[in-house]
Design a protein around this motif. Structure first.
Motif, PDB file in Angstrom:
ATOM      1  N   TRP A 154       0.818  -1.208   0.000  1.00  0.00           N
ATOM      2  CA  TRP A 154       0.000   0.000   0.000  1.00  0.00           C
ATOM      3  C   TRP A 154       0.856   1.265   0.000  1.00  0.00           C
ATOM      4  O   TRP A 154       0.375   2.335  -0.349  1.00  0.00           O
ATOM      5  N   GLY A 155       2.093   1.142   0.440  1.00  0.00           N
ATOM      6  CA  GLY A 155       2.972   2.299   0.448  1.00  0.00           C
ATOM      7  C   GLY A 155       2.724   3.273   1.580  1.00  0.00           C
ATOM      8  O   GLY A 155       3.261   4.384   1.583  1.00  0.00           O
ATOM      9  N   LEU A 156       1.928   2.878   2.579  1.00  0.00           N
ATOM     10  CA  LEU A 156       1.644   3.792   3.682  1.00  0.00           C
ATOM     11  C   LEU A 156       2.865   4.042   4.555  1.00  0.00           C
ATOM     12  O   LEU A 156       2.909   5.034   5.289  1.00  0.00           O
ATOM     13  N   ASP A 157       3.866   3.153   4.469  1.00  0.00           N
ATOM     14  CA  ASP A 157       5.059   3.351   5.281  1.00  0.00           C
ATOM     15  C   ASP A 157       5.887   4.549   4.816  1.00  0.00           C
ATOM     16  O   ASP A 157       6.879   4.911   5.447  1.00  0.00           O
ATOM     17  N   VAL A 158       5.462   5.178   3.728  1.00  0.00           N
ATOM     18  CA  VAL A 158       6.118   6.417   3.290  1.00  0.00           C
ATOM     19  C   VAL A 158       5.951   7.508   4.344  1.00  0.00           C
ATOM     20  O   VAL A 158       6.689   8.494   4.353  1.00  0.00           O
ATOM     21  N   ALA A 159       4.986   7.321   5.253  1.00  0.00           N
ATOM     22  CA  ALA A 159       4.766   8.320   6.309  1.00  0.00           C
ATOM     23  C   ALA A 159       6.017   8.511   7.157  1.00  0.00           C
ATOM     24  O   ALA A 159       6.291   9.621   7.634  1.00  0.00           O
ATOM     25  N   MET A 160       6.803   7.442   7.357  1.00  0.00           N
ATOM     26  CA  MET A 160       7.989   7.565   8.205  1.00  0.00           C
ATOM     27  C   MET A 160       9.037   8.483   7.588  1.00  0.00           C
ATOM     28  O   MET A 160       9.434   9.472   8.220  1.00  0.00           O
ATOM     29  N   PRO A 161       9.528   8.217   6.361  1.00  0.00           N
ATOM     30  CA  PRO A 161      10.537   9.123   5.815  1.00  0.00           C
ATOM     31  C   PRO A 161      10.033  10.539   5.612  1.00  0.00           C
ATOM     32  O   PRO A 161      10.785  11.499   5.814  1.00  0.00           O
ATOM     33  N   VAL A 162       8.764  10.687   5.228  1.00  0.00           N
ATOM     34  CA  VAL A 162       8.217  12.032   5.046  1.00  0.00           C
ATOM     35  C   VAL A 162       8.209  12.789   6.371  1.00  0.00           C
ATOM     36  O   VAL A 162       8.566  13.976   6.438  1.00  0.00           O
ATOM     37  N   THR A 163       7.810  12.109   7.445  1.00  0.00           N
ATOM     38  CA  THR A 163       7.796  12.744   8.766  1.00  0.00           C
ATOM     39  C   THR A 163       9.198  13.132   9.200  1.00  0.00           C
ATOM     40  O   THR A 163       9.426  14.233   9.707  1.00  0.00           O
ATOM     41  N   PHE A 164      10.168  12.231   8.982  1.00  0.00           N
ATOM     42  CA  PHE A 164      11.546  12.529   9.370  1.00  0.00           C
ATOM     43  C   PHE A 164      12.106  13.705   8.575  1.00  0.00           C
ATOM     44  O   PHE A 164      12.782  14.574   9.125  1.00  0.00           O
ATOM     45  N   ILE A 165      11.817  13.728   7.279  1.00  0.00           N
ATOM     46  CA  ILE A 165      12.301  14.839   6.453  1.00  0.00           C
ATOM     47  C   ILE A 165      11.718  16.162   6.950  1.00  0.00           C
ATOM     48  O   ILE A 165      12.427  17.169   7.058  1.00  0.00           O
ATOM     49  N   GLY A 166      10.429  16.138   7.269  1.00  0.00           N
ATOM     50  CA  GLY A 166       9.786  17.352   7.769  1.00  0.00           C
ATOM     51  C   GLY A 166      10.385  17.832   9.081  1.00  0.00           C
ATOM     52  O   GLY A 166      10.476  19.041   9.330  1.00  0.00           O
ATOM     53  N   MET A 167      10.808  16.893   9.934  1.00  0.00           N
ATOM     54  CA  MET A 167      11.399  17.270  11.217  1.00  0.00           C
ATOM     55  C   MET A 167      12.843  17.728  11.062  1.00  0.00           C
ATOM     56  O   MET A 167      13.329  18.568  11.812  1.00  0.00           O
ATOM     57  N   ILE A 168      13.548  17.179  10.073  1.00  0.00           N
ATOM     58  CA  ILE A 168      14.962  17.493   9.906  1.00  0.00           C
ATOM     59  C   ILE A 168      15.176  18.872   9.290  1.00  0.00           C
ATOM     60  O   ILE A 168      16.079  19.618   9.693  1.00  0.00           O
ATOM     61  N   ILE A 169      14.343  19.234   8.321  1.00  0.00           N
ATOM     62  CA  ILE A 169      14.561  20.460   7.547  1.00  0.00           C
ATOM     63  C   ILE A 169      14.796  21.696   8.418  1.00  0.00           C
ATOM     64  O   ILE A 169      15.723  22.473   8.156  1.00  0.00           O
ATOM     65  N   PRO A 170      13.992  21.933   9.481  1.00  0.00           N
ATOM     66  CA  PRO A 170      14.233  23.152  10.273  1.00  0.00           C
ATOM     67  C   PRO A 170      15.602  23.203  10.944  1.00  0.00           C
ATOM     68  O   PRO A 170      16.060  24.290  11.310  1.00  0.00           O
ATOM     69  N   PHE A 171      16.263  22.048  11.098  1.00  0.00           N
ATOM     70  CA  PHE A 171      17.556  22.022  11.786  1.00  0.00           C
ATOM     71  C   PHE A 171      18.738  22.086  10.816  1.00  0.00           C
ATOM     72  O   PHE A 171      19.880  22.192  11.245  1.00  0.00           O
ATOM     73  N   VAL A 172      18.462  22.003   9.505  1.00  0.00           N
ATOM     74  CA  VAL A 172      19.543  22.040   8.516  1.00  0.00           C
ATOM     75  C   VAL A 172      19.886  23.504   8.243  1.00  0.00           C
ATOM     76  O   VAL A 172      19.390  24.114   7.291  1.00  0.00           O
ATOM     77  N   ARG A 173      20.735  24.055   9.101  1.00  0.00           N
ATOM     78  CA  ARG A 173      21.050  25.486   9.029  1.00  0.00           C
ATOM     79  C   ARG A 173      22.533  25.760   8.848  1.00  0.00           C
ATOM     80  O   ARG A 173      22.905  26.882   8.510  1.00  0.00           O
ATOM     81  N   THR A 174      23.385  24.774   9.089  1.00  0.00           N
ATOM     82  CA  THR A 174      24.825  24.979   8.990  1.00  0.00           C
ATOM     83  C   THR A 174      25.421  24.013   7.972  1.00  0.00           C
ATOM     84  O   THR A 174      24.827  22.975   7.655  1.00  0.00           O
ATOM     85  N   LEU A 175      26.619  24.366   7.488  1.00  0.00           N
ATOM     86  CA  LEU A 175      27.283  23.529   6.487  1.00  0.00           C
ATOM     87  C   LEU A 175      27.573  22.117   6.993  1.00  0.00           C
ATOM     88  O   LEU A 175      27.331  21.144   6.263  1.00  0.00           O
ATOM     89  N   PRO A 176      28.083  21.926   8.232  1.00  0.00           N
ATOM     90  CA  PRO A 176      28.323  20.553   8.702  1.00  0.00           C
ATOM     91  C   PRO A 176      27.059  19.695   8.713  1.00  0.00           C
ATOM     92  O   PRO A 176      27.117  18.509   8.375  1.00  0.00           O
ATOM     93  N   ILE A 177      25.923  20.286   9.087  1.00  0.00           N
ATOM     94  CA  ILE A 177      24.679  19.508   9.102  1.00  0.00           C
ATOM     95  C   ILE A 177      24.249  19.174   7.677  1.00  0.00           C
ATOM     96  O   ILE A 177      23.771  18.067   7.397  1.00  0.00           O
ATOM     97  N   ILE A 178      24.427  20.120   6.760  1.00  0.00           N
ATOM     98  CA  ILE A 178      24.096  19.849   5.359  1.00  0.00           C
ATOM     99  C   ILE A 178      24.951  18.702   4.827  1.00  0.00           C
ATOM    100  O   ILE A 178      24.449  17.792   4.159  1.00  0.00           O
ATOM    101  N   VAL A 179      26.247  18.749   5.139  1.00  0.00           N
ATOM    102  CA  VAL A 179      27.162  17.680   4.705  1.00  0.00           C
ATOM    103  C   VAL A 179      26.731  16.340   5.303  1.00  0.00           C
ATOM    104  O   VAL A 179      26.713  15.310   4.611  1.00  0.00           O
ATOM    105  N   CYS A 180      26.373  16.346   6.582  1.00  0.00           N
ATOM    106  CA  CYS A 180      25.942  15.124   7.270  1.00  0.00           C
ATOM    107  C   CYS A 180      24.705  14.532   6.602  1.00  0.00           C
ATOM    108  O   CYS A 180      24.657  13.336   6.303  1.00  0.00           O
ATOM    109  N   VAL A 181      23.708  15.375   6.357  1.00  0.00           N
ATOM    110  CA  VAL A 181      22.449  14.901   5.773  1.00  0.00           C
ATOM    111  C   VAL A 181      22.662  14.364   4.360  1.00  0.00           C
ATOM    112  O   VAL A 181      22.172  13.280   4.006  1.00  0.00           O
ATOM    113  N   LEU A 182      23.397  15.104   3.539  1.00  0.00           N
ATOM    114  CA  LEU A 182      23.611  14.674   2.151  1.00  0.00           C
ATOM    115  C   LEU A 182      24.451  13.398   2.082  1.00  0.00           C
ATOM    116  O   LEU A 182      24.171  12.506   1.276  1.00  0.00           O
TER     117      LEU A 182
END
Length: 227
Positions: A154-182
């Motif tokens: 059904w693909g409903l488990d997509v809720a997990m990565p979408v939720t994590f991405i939504g929570m991570i974005i506000p904290f991606v503010r510095t170059l080291p964090i950007i490097v870590c995420v990418l």
């Protein structure tokens, strides 16, 4: 609880699918319920059930879930300055109930400049809401597991990565964090074919190492500029 409501909706399909998959993976009703009640870590539960279904050695299951849950140490360290004056009878349950969603909601509340001495009640409200919501939908997923054909399809488990991405974005503010995420994201794609979901472990360490290296290089550069 009110501020956590959008995240409760995001956890709903994920919890439902966990229950359905746990029922089809060979876990007993009691084992699946106990995992939700005492582990209470959605991503780790989801991964553990998949590894159990694949008859993965117990040591690898433990190692993988340990690595996935290490992020809670960082959450706790971030919240500690706001909670260190609380007695253990408060800190222990708040630690047990700490989830990604509750951290994302409460850290913003704690960082507001005000004189409230009872902000830990705010975290408790978010935690209880998340816990009860998770238990309810996991239980319903277990009850309905055999009646949901091809639950994973059904693909409903997509809720997990979408939720994590939504929570991570506000904290991606510095170059080291950007490097870590990418780096972690790229590593997860490159290691997707590894057995027993070992790519998760590799990606976690790759992200952490690259982030620390970027931070060290930035610090060295700043020190050189000041000299």
């Amino acid at each position: 609880m009110r501020d956590t409501l959008p995240l409760l909706l995001g956890a709903l399909p994920f919890a439902l699918i966990y229950g359905a998959i746990a029922a089809s993976a060979g876990l007993s009703m009691a084992a699946a319920i106990a995992m939700s009640a005492f582990v209470f870590a959605g991503s780790s539960q989801f991964i553990a059930v998949g590894l159990v279904a694949a008859q993965t050695p117990v040591a690898i299951i433990v190692l993988t879930t340990l690595i996935v849950n290490l992020r809670h140490m960082l959450y706790s360290a971030t919240l500690l300055p706001y909670l260190k004056e609380l007695p253990q009878r408060w800190r222990i349950p708040l630690a047990f109930w700490l989830t990604d969603e509750t951290f994302a909601v409460t850290v913003h509340r704690f960082q507001r400049e005000d004189s409230s001495a009872y902000r830990h009640w705010y975290q408790l409200g978010s935690s209880v809401a998340m816990y009860l919501n998770w238990q309810l939908w996991c239980f319903l997923g277990l009850l309905l597991g055999n009646r949901i054909p091809d639950a994973q399809g059904w693909g409903l488990d997509v809720a997990m990565p979408v939720t994590f991405i939504g929570m991570i974005i506000p904290f991606v503010r510095t170059l080291p964090i950007i490097v870590c995420v990418l780096t972690a994201g790229a590593a997860s794609l490159l290691t997707l074919s590894l057995p027993y979901k070992l790519g998760i472990v590799v990606s976690a360490f790759a992200g952490i190492a690259s982030g620390l290296l970027a931070q060290r290089l930035a610090t060295t550069r700043d020190e050189a500029c000041r000299q």
